[in-house]
Design an enzyme around this catalytic site. Structure first.
Site, PDB file in Angstrom:
ATOM      1  N   ARG A   7       0.781  -1.185  -0.017  1.00 47.57           N
ATOM      2  CA  ARG A   7      -0.175  -0.013   0.007  1.00 47.57           C
ATOM      3  C   ARG A   7       0.909   1.283   0.082  1.00 47.57           C
ATOM      4  NH1 ARG A   7      -1.701   1.792   5.995  1.00 47.57           N
ATOM      5  NH2 ARG A   7      -0.072   0.764   7.263  1.00 47.57           N
ATOM      6  N   SER A  34      -4.519   5.861   5.031  1.00 46.63           N
ATOM      7  CA  SER A  34      -4.318   4.472   5.190  1.00 46.63           C
ATOM      8  C   SER A  34      -3.883   3.868   3.961  1.00 46.63           C
ATOM      9  CB  SER A  34      -5.568   3.644   5.803  1.00 46.63           C
ATOM     10  OG  SER A  34      -5.745   4.170   6.979  1.00 46.63           O
ATOM     11  N   GLU A  55     -18.080   5.160  -1.189  1.00 41.84           N
ATOM     12  CA  GLU A  55     -17.459   4.356  -2.371  1.00 41.84           C
ATOM     13  C   GLU A  55     -18.108   3.893  -3.609  1.00 41.84           C
ATOM     14  OE1 GLU A  55     -16.026   3.286   1.897  1.00 41.84           O
ATOM     15  OE2 GLU A  55     -17.968   3.435   0.578  1.00 41.84           O
ATOM     16  N   PHE A  80     -14.418  -2.458   0.690  1.00 44.41           N
ATOM     17  CA  PHE A  80     -15.146  -1.460   0.475  1.00 44.41           C
ATOM     18  C   PHE A  80     -15.182  -0.930  -1.185  1.00 44.41           C
ATOM     19  CE2 PHE A  80     -13.768   0.320   4.390  1.00 44.41           C
ATOM     20  CZ  PHE A  80     -14.649  -0.550   5.393  1.00 44.41           C
ATOM     21  N   HIS A 106      -5.404  -3.031   1.819  1.00 47.61           N
ATOM     22  CA  HIS A 106      -5.914  -3.752   2.971  1.00 47.61           C
ATOM     23  C   HIS A 106      -6.609  -5.082   2.674  1.00 47.61           C
ATOM     24  CE1 HIS A 106      -4.543   0.085   4.662  1.00 47.61           C
ATOM     25  NE2 HIS A 106      -4.712  -0.146   5.955  1.00 47.61           N
ATOM     26  N   ASP A 114      -8.040  -5.984  12.654  1.00 45.37           N
ATOM     27  CA  ASP A 114      -9.210  -5.398  12.124  1.00 45.37           C
ATOM     28  C   ASP A 114     -10.350  -6.421  11.854  1.00 45.37           C
ATOM     29  OD1 ASP A 114      -8.194  -3.126  11.879  1.00 45.37           O
ATOM     30  OD2 ASP A 114      -7.958  -2.578  10.032  1.00 45.37           O
ATOM     31  N   ARG A 164      -1.537  -4.255   3.725  1.00 49.20           N
ATOM     32  CA  ARG A 164      -1.037  -3.586   4.719  1.00 49.20           C
ATOM     33  C   ARG A 164       0.162  -4.073   5.395  1.00 49.20           C
ATOM     34  NH1 ARG A 164      -4.758  -3.533  10.324  1.00 49.20           N
ATOM     35  NH2 ARG A 164      -3.595  -1.597  11.314  1.00 49.20           N
TER      36      ARG A 164
END
Length: 310
Positions: A7, A34, A55, A80, A106, A114, A164
């Site tokens: 990322r 992020s 989104e 998402f 992610h 998470d 991530r």
């Protein structure tokens, strides 16, 4: 060897390859720190749009920008992007074949603490079903940055999957990235280990474990899952007669499915698919890899079993 989360590579590549191209615009769904698109925002704020937590709307706006000649990068977490905005990606980007690049970060269980709600394990399968969609899952920093460059140069929709977790480099500094072309990282004759994303690193480690037992394993990195390198996979199936695939994704619809489709049609041989078979859970990435069998040790174990079926 360096160790970088892909990322982060995504954010750096947007600056390196995106800013020199005046047609590149970057959109984010309120997650720029992020997804690392904030790097682009700092350097080129006039070509950055924060769409907020919307989104589906972001995908439609990206489609609109692409219809006006822009190269639109739409960025958010994989869950998402592929999950929440699937309809908009299918109907507003895929169907009209617009020049939108989806930066999905992610992905997979390496998101860690998470938990299942954010650990997208279905995205490759979803994106593979969209006609004309290119699907890329880079293994390291070098490959991730070159994937962004290739996406800018490619005319049409592209889905890029980033992680991530910081990972070691497996590719040399002079590495040449080609869409739709796999990379043989290690030659072997007894079995082929095919990895994608961070499972490429585990496949290389598995090859070392097998070598200690006198087993010669070929290791292939498939960074472009669609279009997949059917020629390279067919060659490996014919020459080694056994294949193990490894991915940080559900066992249906991802790399293993794509490889099996090629092998089934061109060079039938035993194939073992390593991936997840249930939803994720909260935990440290290393603990989750162990729990779900996404380790070099399990890849080596499955390789021994699939060789016995030749």
């Amino acid at each position: 060897m360096g160790k970088t989360a892909t990322r982060v590579s995504y954010g750096n590549a947007l600056v390196k390859y995106g800013i020199p191209n005046p047609n590149v615009v970057v959109l984010d769904a309120d997650l720029s720190k992020s997804t690392k698109t904030d790097t682009f925002k700092k350097e080129c704020p006039e070509r950055f749009i924060n769409m907020g937590i919307a989104e589906a709307d972001m995908m439609c706006v990206a489609a609109g920008l692409a219809s006006c000649g822009k190269i639109a990068f739409a960025s958010t977490f994989a869950m998402f992007a592929a999950g929440r905005a699937f309809e908009q990606i299918r109907n507003s980007i895929g169907y009209p074949h617009l020049n939108v690049k989806i930066g999905a970060t992610h992905a997979g269980i390496s998101v860690g603490e998470d938990g299942a709600s954010h650990q997208c394990l279905e995205d490759i399968g979803l994106m593979r079903t969209i006609p004309g969609m290119v699907v890329i899952n880079p293994a390291d920093d070098i490959e991730a940055q070159l994937a962004v460059k290739a996406a800018i140069e490619h005319d049409g929709p592209v889905y890029m999957r980033f992680g991530r977790l910081a990972v070691e480099d497996v590719n040399p500094a002079d590495y040449k990235f080609e869409l739709g072309k796999g990379v043989t990282l290690k030659d072997g004759t007894d079995v082929t280990l095919i990895g994608t994303g961070l499972m490429v690193q585990e496949s290389l480690k598995a090859a070392e474990l097998l070598a200690a037992d006198g087993i010669s394993a070929r290791v292939i990195n498939i960074h472009t899952i669609k279009p997949i390198d059917a020629e390279l996979i067919t060659k490996a199936a014919k020459e080694t007669g056994a294949i193990v695939t490894a991915e940080e994704h559900y066992i249906m619809g991802g790399l293993g499915s794509a490889v099996s489709e090629v092998v089934c049609q061109n060079a039938p041989c035993p194939v073992k698919i390593i991936g997840t078979e249930q939803f994720g859970q909260s935990g440290k990435p290393a603990e989750l890899f162990e729990a779900y069998g996404l380790t070099a040790e399990n890849i080596a174990k499955q390789a021994r079993e699939v060789i016995a079926k030749k």
